[in-house]
Design a protein around this motif. Structure first.
Motif, PDB file in Angstrom:
ATOM      1  N   LYS A   1       0.823  -1.208   0.000  1.00 41.63           N
ATOM      2  CA  LYS A   1       0.000   0.000   0.000  1.00 41.63           C
ATOM      3  C   LYS A   1       0.855   1.256   0.000  1.00 41.63           C
ATOM      4  O   LYS A   1       0.483   2.285  -0.574  1.00 41.63           O
ATOM      5  CB  LYS A   1      -0.964  -0.005   1.184  1.00 41.63           C
ATOM      6  CG  LYS A   1      -0.295   0.054   2.554  1.00 41.63           C
ATOM      7  CD  LYS A   1      -1.336   0.080   3.671  1.00 41.63           C
ATOM      8  CE  LYS A   1      -0.657   0.192   5.045  1.00 41.63           C
ATOM      9  NZ  LYS A   1      -1.663   0.246   6.154  1.00 41.63           N
ATOM     10  N   ASP A   2       2.041   1.192   0.635  1.00 46.72           N
ATOM     11  CA  ASP A   2       2.938   2.340   0.663  1.00 46.72           C
ATOM     12  C   ASP A   2       3.518   2.608  -0.725  1.00 46.72           C
ATOM     13  O   ASP A   2       3.620   3.759  -1.153  1.00 46.72           O
ATOM     14  CB  ASP A   2       4.074   2.100   1.665  1.00 46.72           C
ATOM     15  CG  ASP A   2       3.565   1.870   3.082  1.00 46.72           C
ATOM     16  OD1 ASP A   2       2.573   2.527   3.455  1.00 46.72           O
ATOM     17  OD2 ASP A   2       4.161   1.036   3.790  1.00 46.72           O
ATOM     18  N   VAL A   3       3.904   1.527  -1.422  1.00 41.05           N
ATOM     19  CA  VAL A   3       4.443   1.657  -2.773  1.00 41.05           C
ATOM     20  C   VAL A   3       3.383   2.228  -3.703  1.00 41.05           C
ATOM     21  O   VAL A   3       3.650   3.137  -4.501  1.00 41.05           O
ATOM     22  CB  VAL A   3       4.944   0.289  -3.293  1.00 41.05           C
ATOM     23  CG1 VAL A   3       5.380   0.391  -4.754  1.00 41.05           C
ATOM     24  CG2 VAL A   3       6.091  -0.219  -2.442  1.00 41.05           C
ATOM     25  N   LYS A   4       2.169   1.733  -3.608  1.00 35.66           N
ATOM     26  CA  LYS A   4       1.086   2.186  -4.481  1.00 35.66           C
ATOM     27  C   LYS A   4       0.756   3.658  -4.235  1.00 35.66           C
ATOM     28  O   LYS A   4       0.551   4.428  -5.178  1.00 35.66           O
ATOM     29  CB  LYS A   4      -0.156   1.318  -4.275  1.00 35.66           C
ATOM     30  CG  LYS A   4       0.025  -0.118  -4.755  1.00 35.66           C
ATOM     31  CD  LYS A   4      -1.222  -0.946  -4.490  1.00 35.66           C
ATOM     32  CE  LYS A   4      -1.046  -2.359  -5.011  1.00 35.66           C
ATOM     33  NZ  LYS A   4      -2.248  -3.193  -4.781  1.00 35.66           N
TER      34      LYS A   4
ATOM     35  N   CYS B   1       3.589  10.147  -7.461  1.00 36.61           N
ATOM     36  CA  CYS B   1       4.640  10.511  -8.411  1.00 36.61           C
ATOM     37  C   CYS B   1       4.121  10.676  -9.836  1.00 36.61           C
ATOM     38  O   CYS B   1       4.810  11.247 -10.678  1.00 36.61           O
ATOM     39  CB  CYS B   1       5.741   9.450  -8.395  1.00 36.61           C
ATOM     40  SG  CYS B   1       6.740   9.457  -6.907  1.00 36.61           S
ATOM     41  N   GLY B   2       2.932  10.143 -10.125  1.00 40.97           N
ATOM     42  CA  GLY B   2       2.375  10.320 -11.459  1.00 40.97           C
ATOM     43  C   GLY B   2       1.950   9.055 -12.175  1.00 40.97           C
ATOM     44  O   GLY B   2       1.450   9.130 -13.300  1.00 40.97           O
TER      45      GLY B   2
ATOM     46  N   ARG C   1       0.127  -2.054  -9.779  1.00 44.93           N
ATOM     47  CA  ARG C   1      -0.266  -3.376  -9.313  1.00 44.93           C
ATOM     48  C   ARG C   1       0.980  -4.232  -9.154  1.00 44.93           C
ATOM     49  O   ARG C   1       2.033  -3.948  -9.747  1.00 44.93           O
ATOM     50  CB  ARG C   1      -1.268  -4.032 -10.273  1.00 44.93           C
ATOM     51  CG  ARG C   1      -2.604  -3.292 -10.334  1.00 44.93           C
ATOM     52  CD  ARG C   1      -3.710  -4.104 -10.987  1.00 44.93           C
ATOM     53  NE  ARG C   1      -4.974  -3.366 -10.946  1.00 44.93           N
ATOM     54  CZ  ARG C   1      -5.458  -2.646 -11.952  1.00 44.93           C
ATOM     55  NH1 ARG C   1      -4.791  -2.584 -13.110  1.00 44.93           N
ATOM     56  NH2 ARG C   1      -6.594  -2.005 -11.839  1.00 44.93           N
ATOM     57  N   ILE C   2       0.851  -5.321  -8.404  1.00 47.00           N
ATOM     58  CA  ILE C   2       2.027  -6.094  -8.000  1.00 47.00           C
ATOM     59  C   ILE C   2       1.780  -7.580  -8.211  1.00 47.00           C
ATOM     60  O   ILE C   2       0.681  -8.093  -7.967  1.00 47.00           O
ATOM     61  CB  ILE C   2       2.365  -5.810  -6.521  1.00 47.00           C
ATOM     62  CG1 ILE C   2       2.662  -4.304  -6.332  1.00 47.00           C
ATOM     63  CG2 ILE C   2       3.564  -6.649  -6.064  1.00 47.00           C
ATOM     64  CD1 ILE C   2       2.759  -3.874  -4.889  1.00 47.00           C
TER      65      ILE C   2
ATOM     66  N   GLY D   1       4.001  -3.439 -11.583  1.00 44.76           N
ATOM     67  CA  GLY D   1       3.573  -2.933 -12.880  1.00 44.76           C
ATOM     68  C   GLY D   1       2.989  -1.537 -12.722  1.00 44.76           C
ATOM     69  O   GLY D   1       2.086  -1.324 -11.912  1.00 44.76           O
ATOM     70  N   LEU D   2       3.529  -0.602 -13.480  1.00 41.95           N
ATOM     71  CA  LEU D   2       3.080   0.780 -13.417  1.00 41.95           C
ATOM     72  C   LEU D   2       2.422   1.160 -14.735  1.00 41.95           C
ATOM     73  O   LEU D   2       3.053   1.071 -15.796  1.00 41.95           O
ATOM     74  CB  LEU D   2       4.257   1.717 -13.135  1.00 41.95           C
ATOM     75  CG  LEU D   2       5.037   1.434 -11.843  1.00 41.95           C
ATOM     76  CD1 LEU D   2       6.339   2.212 -11.841  1.00 41.95           C
ATOM     77  CD2 LEU D   2       4.195   1.788 -10.625  1.00 41.95           C
TER      78      LEU D   2
END
Length: 328
Positions: free
Chosen positions: A5-8, A14-15, A20-21, A48-49
């Motif tokens: 959740k922190d990464v997302k 950031c844009g 998703r992971i 995946g961004l």
């Protein structure tokens, strides 16, 4: 401890429009030369961004009046400028939490090594393994497979990544990291693509066959997409069909369309590239212009998904607003 959740949250700040992971274990069975576990053997997670291609980037092509916006802002500008900047910030964020992370940007600077699906007349020496049992540098992942492994999206019949938010109007980059993050559920085949094959019908290069496919598995899930003709796709992308290219000099005629079957055809692009051919000036000034504008694989597919109500990102008016233009 770093949480998914922190990464997302940081990725979206950031844009990135989608984050998703997935698990690196789902790369099992990938060809050695395309397996990112050789890039970072300790990696546990793939992130995946997804970055939306705003509909307005394609409006000028849809109307037949402005072709450069999509190429500069929706293609090369995203791949070479915007996404790498966001990618770096997220990599640094992960490493600030004590976990190493490797960015996998969306460019092909190192991919012409004979192992990707870019057509080539001959395979020249590019690199050799640095030790027995290793693949050659550079390992180059399939972004379609990466989208499935990271649970970013489904693979449509056209071979395009489809996301529930934006359908095919999305570009992607990936990060592999040793941080073991909570994974997302997969977007199963058939969630978005119903194999209507409008992408094939509307493709100006006839690059998308309706009866030839490629299948691959991610874990227990089988994916299937068309066996895309990369030569015809590339040439159509750059305006190889005069019916959909207003920059084609009408005084220049081709005896047949065999040039469409040759990747980077000298007859079409001119030789050296940009000298000669039916639209040399635009080829010279813009190198590889996106004149086709994803007529089938992006625009027709998106309009179909929108009409079915499958996309979560909604608009006041539909993308398709009138009959498509076509030149005589």
């Amino acid at each position: 401890m770093l949480k998914a959740k922190d990464v997302k949250k940081f990725a979206k700040a950031c844009g990135a429009d989608i984050c998703r992971i997935g698990s690196m274990d789902n790369w099992e069975g990938a060809p050695k030369q395309m397996d990112p576990r050789y890039i970072f053997p300790d990696a546990k997670s793939i992130i995946g961004l997804g970055f939306r291609i705003p509909r307005g980037y394609l409006r000028g092509i849809e109307e037949g009046t402005m072709f450069s916006t999509y190429e500069f802002m929706g293609y090369s500008g995203m791949n070479w400028r915007y996404m790498p900047h966001v990618l770096r910030q997220i990599v640094c964020f992960i490493e600030d939490h004590g976990y190493e992370a490797v960015p996998l940007p969306n460019w092909d600077a190192f991919s012409y090594n004979g192992y990707t699906d870019y057509p080539g007349k001959e395979k020249k020496f590019r690199s050799r393994p640095v030790a027995p049992g290793l693949p050659c540098p550079d390992v180059t992942i399939s972004f379609r497979v990466a989208a499935a492994v990271s649970n970013l999206g489904e693979i449509g019949w056209s071979k395009m990544i489809l996301t529930p938010e934006f359908g095919p109007m999305v570009r992607a980059v990936f990060i592999i990291t040793e941080a073991e993050l909570e994974t997302d559920p997969p977007i199963l085949p058939g969630t978005l693509c119903d194999k209507c094959k409008l992408c094939a019908k509307m493709c100006p290069g006839q690059a998308i066959p309706t009866d030839k496919s490629v299948k691959f598995k991610v874990g227990d899930i089988e994916y299937e997409h068309c066996d895309l003709d990369l030569a015809r796709c590339s040439n159509a992308y750059s305006g190889g069909n005069p019916e959909f290219n207003p920059f084609w000099d009408p005084e220049i005629k081709m005896e047949d369309d065999s040039y469409m079957n040759e990747y980077l055809s000298a007859k079409y692009y001119g030789s050296p590239r940009g000298n000669g051919g039916p639209c040399p000036r635009i080829m010279h000034t813009r190198n590889n212009p996106a004149i086709g504008g994803g007529r089938g694989c992006i625009r027709a597919c998106y309009a179909h998904l929108e009409a079915q109500g499958k996309l979560t990102h909604k608009f006041v008016k539909p993308f398709k607003r009138h009959k498509e233009w076509k030149l005589d």
